[in-house]
Write a protein that holds these residues in place. Structure first.
Motif, short mmCIF file in Angstrom:
data_model
loop_
_atom_site.label_atom_id
_atom_site.label_comp_id
_atom_site.label_asym_id
_atom_site.label_seq_id
_atom_site.Cartn_x
_atom_site.Cartn_y
_atom_site.Cartn_z
N LEU A 215 -18.17 19.57 16.59
CA LEU A 215 -18.09 18.46 17.54
C LEU A 215 -16.91 17.55 17.23
N GLY A 216 -16.52 17.49 15.96
CA GLY A 216 -15.40 16.64 15.56
C GLY A 216 -14.11 17.04 16.27
N ILE A 217 -13.98 18.33 16.60
CA ILE A 217 -12.75 18.84 17.19
C ILE A 217 -12.56 18.40 18.64
N VAL A 218 -13.66 18.20 19.35
CA VAL A 218 -13.52 17.88 20.77
C VAL A 218 -13.09 16.43 20.97
N ALA A 219 -13.32 15.59 19.94
CA ALA A 219 -13.10 14.15 20.12
C ALA A 219 -11.69 13.82 20.60
N PHE A 243 -20.16 10.69 22.72
CA PHE A 243 -20.09 10.24 21.34
C PHE A 243 -20.76 8.88 21.13
N GLU A 244 -20.62 8.01 22.14
CA GLU A 244 -21.17 6.68 21.96
C GLU A 244 -22.67 6.63 22.21
N PRO A 259 -19.31 14.95 9.91
CA PRO A 259 -18.63 13.88 9.19
C PRO A 259 -17.60 13.19 10.10
N GLY A 260 -17.54 11.88 10.01
CA GLY A 260 -16.51 11.15 10.74
C GLY A 260 -16.90 10.75 12.15
N LEU A 268 -25.56 10.86 7.40
CA LEU A 268 -25.11 12.22 7.63
C LEU A 268 -26.20 13.22 7.22
N THR A 269 -26.83 13.86 8.22
CA THR A 269 -27.91 14.78 7.90
C THR A 269 -27.84 16.00 8.81
N ALA A 270 -28.14 17.15 8.24
CA ALA A 270 -28.17 18.37 9.02
C ALA A 270 -29.44 18.39 9.88
N ILE A 271 -29.41 19.16 10.97
CA ILE A 271 -30.60 19.30 11.80
C ILE A 271 -31.50 20.34 11.11
#
Ligand SMILES: Nc1ncnc2c1ncn2[C@@H]1O[C@H](COP(=O)(O)OP(=O)(O)O)[C@@H](O)[C@H]1O
Ligand SMILES: [Mg+2]
Length: 326
Positions: A215-219, A243-244, A259-260, A268-271
């Motif tokens: 998901l970080g890449i799409v931002a 994101f918001e 992360p980020g 920060l937690t995994a599903i």
């Protein structure tokens, strides 16, 4: 009119173990010049969606329902003959995660790019070579004339991906589908490739479908996002809104585990858990066994409905602000 419209797409794979229901009613659109991110865990159906658009679903796979329209005309789908060969590779092109498997190791890079141009544009060999050099420069490879005569193994991973992008844009397509284009690359190179895609899209008015599990890449790159889970789209919306204020508990979980993205890094937690098998997927909400807010009322089918600026397939979406939800 959207450039691409996928309507209720179902794709199955007939395997010895049974029928894998890889796509279970996927609908989405891509507008001219927009970048749509498709995100979701491994196995959620992102690549199969791309393959269906490219006409690449083959035995043991089949499109069992739904259709795909290109500029309003049937491109692929249930009961649609392959009438559109000239669109694939010309108006819609695709780049893959691992450029080494898509580049021919025995052909120079220049010959491979030129071939695409000759085949799809009918250019002469000479004109195609000239254009190939221009394309290498356009994707940020210096010394293009010399590089044309080199073989793929003489290029680094990032440079090979640039070559793939050059081939992808060679015929000035209207839509470029990039399936995990940076997954095999280190973070710095990854950022450069994404920047290149953004730049090309702006310059060429190109629409891009960017597929990623991250998901970080799409931002930075995408205008809109579609989140996939177990062969379905569970949420769509403008990137900022997603994101918001993500509405689907799965999207919320993805953000918390990336992360980020979440302002509160300490959370920060995994599903927990894993997606359901697709041999016998649940008829109701596929995320329910992992969902922190689901209950007995969630066992029925969840259909996408408008919530805020996007659409969400969760009956509880919109009930609470997400940061307070769990
Ligand atoms: N050729 C195939 N045969 C059987 N199952 C397949 C095949 N290709 C994909 N699938 C199944 O379809 C589902 C979606 O796969 P895919 O689209 O590749 O996921 P991803 O989101 O990781 O790209 C997975 O369950 C996968 O196992
Ligand atoms: Mg994939």
């Amino acid at each position: 009119m959207p450039l691409l419209e996928i309507d209720n797409l179902h794709v199955c794979f007939d395997t010895r173990a049974g029928t894998v229901q890889a796509l279970r009613g996927v609908s989405l659109t891509v507008a001219p010049g927009e970048t749509l991110g498709i995100v979701g865990e491994s196995g959620s159906g992102k690549s199969v969606t791309a393959q269906a658009v490219m006409g690449l679903i083959d035995v043991p796979g089949r499109i069992s329902d739904g259709e795909i329209l290109w500029e309003g005309k049937p491109l692929a789908g249930f009961a649609v003959a392959n009438a559109a060969r000239d669109i694939w590779g010309r108006e819609i092109t695709m780049i893959f995660q691992n450029p080494m498997t898509s580049l021919n190791p025995l052909m120079t890079v220049g010959a491979q790019i030129a071939e695409v141009i000759e085949v799809h544009m009918g250019s002469s060999r000479r004109a195609a070579r000239r254009r190939a050099a221009e394309l290498l420069s356009a994707v940020g490879i210096s010394g293009a004339e010399r590089r044309l005569d080199q073989y793929p193994h003489e290029f680094s991973g990032g440079m090979r991906q640039r070559v793939m992008i050059a081939m992808g844009i060679a015929c000035e397509p209207k839509l470029l589908i990039a399936d995990e284009p940076t997954t095999a690359l280190d973070v710095t190179i990854q950022a450069q490739i994404l920047e290149l895609l953004a730049e090309l899209q702006e310059k060429m008015g190109l629409a891009i479908v960017l597929i990623t599990h991250d998901l970080g890449i799409v931002a930075g790159l995408c205008h809109r996002v579609a989140v996939m889970y177990a062969g379905q789209i569970v949420e769509t919306g403008p990137v900022d809104a997603i994101f918001e204020n993500p509405s689907h508990p799965y999207t919320q979980g993805l953000i918390r585990s990336t992360p980020g993205l979440d302002a509160d890094e300490e959370r920060l937690t995994a599903i927990d858990g894993a997606p359901p098998g697709l041999l016998q997927p649940p008829s109701g909400c596929a995320f329910l066994p992992r969902c922190p807010i689901g209950d007995e009322g969630c066992q029925g089918p969840q259909v996408l409905r408008a919530v805020g600026a996007g659409t969400v397939a969760c009956r509880k979406a919109g009930e609470q602000a997400w940061r307070e939800a769990v």
